[in-house]
Write a protein that holds these residues in place. Structure first.
Motif, PDB file in Angstrom:
ATOM      1  N   TRP A 212       0.864  -1.183   0.000  1.00  0.00           N
ATOM      2  CA  TRP A 212       0.000   0.000   0.000  1.00  0.00           C
ATOM      3  C   TRP A 212       0.901   1.234   0.000  1.00  0.00           C
ATOM      4  O   TRP A 212       1.192   1.806   1.042  1.00  0.00           O
ATOM      5  CB  TRP A 212      -0.933  -0.025   1.207  1.00  0.00           C
ATOM      6  CG  TRP A 212      -1.908   1.101   1.267  1.00  0.00           C
ATOM      7  CD1 TRP A 212      -2.623   1.616   0.228  1.00  0.00           C
ATOM      8  CD2 TRP A 212      -2.251   1.882   2.413  1.00  0.00           C
ATOM      9  NE1 TRP A 212      -3.411   2.665   0.666  1.00  0.00           N
ATOM     10  CE2 TRP A 212      -3.198   2.839   2.011  1.00  0.00           C
ATOM     11  CE3 TRP A 212      -1.864   1.843   3.744  1.00  0.00           C
ATOM     12  CZ2 TRP A 212      -3.754   3.759   2.889  1.00  0.00           C
ATOM     13  CZ3 TRP A 212      -2.419   2.759   4.623  1.00  0.00           C
ATOM     14  CH2 TRP A 212      -3.358   3.701   4.190  1.00  0.00           C
ATOM     15  N   PRO A 213       1.372   1.657  -1.176  1.00  0.00           N
ATOM     16  CA  PRO A 213       2.320   2.774  -1.264  1.00  0.00           C
ATOM     17  C   PRO A 213       1.811   4.080  -0.664  1.00  0.00           C
ATOM     18  O   PRO A 213       2.606   4.882  -0.177  1.00  0.00           O
ATOM     19  CB  PRO A 213       2.563   2.914  -2.766  1.00  0.00           C
ATOM     20  CG  PRO A 213       2.224   1.577  -3.336  1.00  0.00           C
ATOM     21  CD  PRO A 213       1.130   1.032  -2.478  1.00  0.00           C
ATOM     22  N   LYS A 214       0.509   4.313  -0.672  1.00  0.00           N
ATOM     23  CA  LYS A 214      -0.023   5.552  -0.097  1.00  0.00           C
ATOM     24  C   LYS A 214       0.367   5.689   1.375  1.00  0.00           C
ATOM     25  O   LYS A 214       0.525   6.812   1.883  1.00  0.00           O
ATOM     26  CB  LYS A 214      -1.529   5.614  -0.262  1.00  0.00           C
ATOM     27  CG  LYS A 214      -2.112   6.935   0.210  1.00  0.00           C
ATOM     28  CD  LYS A 214      -3.597   7.036  -0.113  1.00  0.00           C
ATOM     29  CE  LYS A 214      -4.134   8.387   0.234  1.00  0.00           C
ATOM     30  NZ  LYS A 214      -4.047   9.341  -0.849  1.00  0.00           N
ATOM     31  N   ALA A 215       0.546   4.579   2.066  1.00  0.00           N
ATOM     32  CA  ALA A 215       0.948   4.639   3.476  1.00  0.00           C
ATOM     33  C   ALA A 215       2.265   5.381   3.631  1.00  0.00           C
ATOM     34  O   ALA A 215       2.425   6.179   4.566  1.00  0.00           O
ATOM     35  CB  ALA A 215       1.060   3.234   4.057  1.00  0.00           C
ATOM     36  N   GLU A 216       3.200   5.155   2.725  1.00  0.00           N
ATOM     37  CA  GLU A 216       4.501   5.835   2.797  1.00  0.00           C
ATOM     38  C   GLU A 216       4.323   7.352   2.706  1.00  0.00           C
ATOM     39  O   GLU A 216       4.958   8.105   3.438  1.00  0.00           O
ATOM     40  CB  GLU A 216       5.433   5.351   1.689  1.00  0.00           C
ATOM     41  CG  GLU A 216       5.863   3.905   1.815  1.00  0.00           C
ATOM     42  CD  GLU A 216       6.901   3.655   2.901  1.00  0.00           C
ATOM     43  OE1 GLU A 216       7.157   4.532   3.756  1.00  0.00           O
ATOM     44  OE2 GLU A 216       7.459   2.547   2.888  1.00  0.00           O
ATOM     45  N   THR A 217       3.446   7.785   1.826  1.00  0.00           N
ATOM     46  CA  THR A 217       3.182   9.218   1.662  1.00  0.00           C
ATOM     47  C   THR A 217       2.579   9.804   2.933  1.00  0.00           C
ATOM     48  O   THR A 217       2.979  10.879   3.391  1.00  0.00           O
ATOM     49  CB  THR A 217       2.224   9.448   0.475  1.00  0.00           C
ATOM     50  OG1 THR A 217       2.805   8.875  -0.699  1.00  0.00           O
ATOM     51  CG2 THR A 217       1.931  10.915   0.256  1.00  0.00           C
ATOM     52  N   LEU A 218       1.624   9.086   3.522  1.00  0.00           N
ATOM     53  CA  LEU A 218       0.959   9.575   4.735  1.00  0.00           C
ATOM     54  C   LEU A 218       1.913   9.583   5.928  1.00  0.00           C
ATOM     55  O   LEU A 218       1.899  10.513   6.733  1.00  0.00           O
ATOM     56  CB  LEU A 218      -0.295   8.750   5.014  1.00  0.00           C
ATOM     57  CG  LEU A 218      -1.379   8.828   3.932  1.00  0.00           C
ATOM     58  CD1 LEU A 218      -2.503   7.839   4.221  1.00  0.00           C
ATOM     59  CD2 LEU A 218      -1.909  10.239   3.773  1.00  0.00           C
ATOM     60  N   ILE A 219       2.773   8.582   6.025  1.00  0.00           N
ATOM     61  CA  ILE A 219       3.777   8.535   7.095  1.00  0.00           C
ATOM     62  C   ILE A 219       4.724   9.722   6.947  1.00  0.00           C
ATOM     63  O   ILE A 219       5.063  10.390   7.929  1.00  0.00           O
ATOM     64  CB  ILE A 219       4.549   7.196   7.073  1.00  0.00           C
ATOM     65  CG1 ILE A 219       3.628   6.044   7.485  1.00  0.00           C
ATOM     66  CG2 ILE A 219       5.778   7.266   7.982  1.00  0.00           C
ATOM     67  CD1 ILE A 219       4.197   4.668   7.185  1.00  0.00           C
TER      68      ILE A 219
END
Length: 176
Positions: free
Chosen positions: A163-170
């Motif tokens: 889930w690449p979006k998690a990296e952005t949110l982190i």
């Protein structure tokens, strides 16, 4: 450097789950493991999170999924921010009243504002929390609400390993 601590839901995530994917991407990331997987007893989970944060001085971002969001909210209400600089709360369950099912004991969700910045990522098709209820909790907790669209409960069954979006949110919650 900001530390990332992963707080799983009722069970430890399967190897293909997005939280495990995040952990494999950076060996410095740690998972709060459960002594009793499949069983959720809030006091035990909060104690495990407190133990994982004990002695930590580095700025930390918590990344919680499902019942792990409840753990984070309960921990924050009882312990304060400690080293936590932010929390990513992904698809929390809607627990309106305390309940037990014989294996789990869950109190009602705490409605106090979290003592650190947070992002609540909610799905429009989550079977355990409607989007409107997620928006309610985001307001109560002082969280930014992120609309995940049609993502179910963001589990491997729903198609979420990576889930690449998690990296952005982190990254948005990191304080480096």
């Amino acid at each position: 450097m900001t530390r990332v601590l992963l707080v799983p839901g009722r069970n430890d995530p399967r190897p293909e789950h997005w939280q495990e994917w995040l952990a494999r991407r950076d060996p410095a990331r740690r998972m709060v493991r459960h002594a009793t997987p499949g069983r959720y007893v809030a006091d035990e989970r909060v104690a495990a999170l407190a133990a994982a944060l004990d002695g930590v001085t580095a700025p930390t971002v918590l990344v919680a999924h499902s019942a792990g969001c409840l753990t984070v909210a309960l921990w924050a209400a009882s312990c304060g921010p400690g080293p936590v600089r932010g929390a990513l709360l992904v698809t929390p369950p809607d627990i309106a009243e305390p309940w037990t099912d014989g294996t789990s004991v869950l109190p009602a969700l705490p409605d106090d504002r979290l003592p650190f910045p947070s992002i609540l990522a909610a799905s429009r098709t989550d079977p355990v929390m409607t989007y409107d209820r997620a928006a309610h909790w985001a307001r109560r907790w002082g969280s930014e609400l992120v609309d995940l669209g049609d993502a179910g409960h963001l589990t491997t069954t729903d198609g979420y390993g990576p889930w690449p979006k998690a990296e952005t949110l982190i990254a948005r919650l990191s304080t480096d």
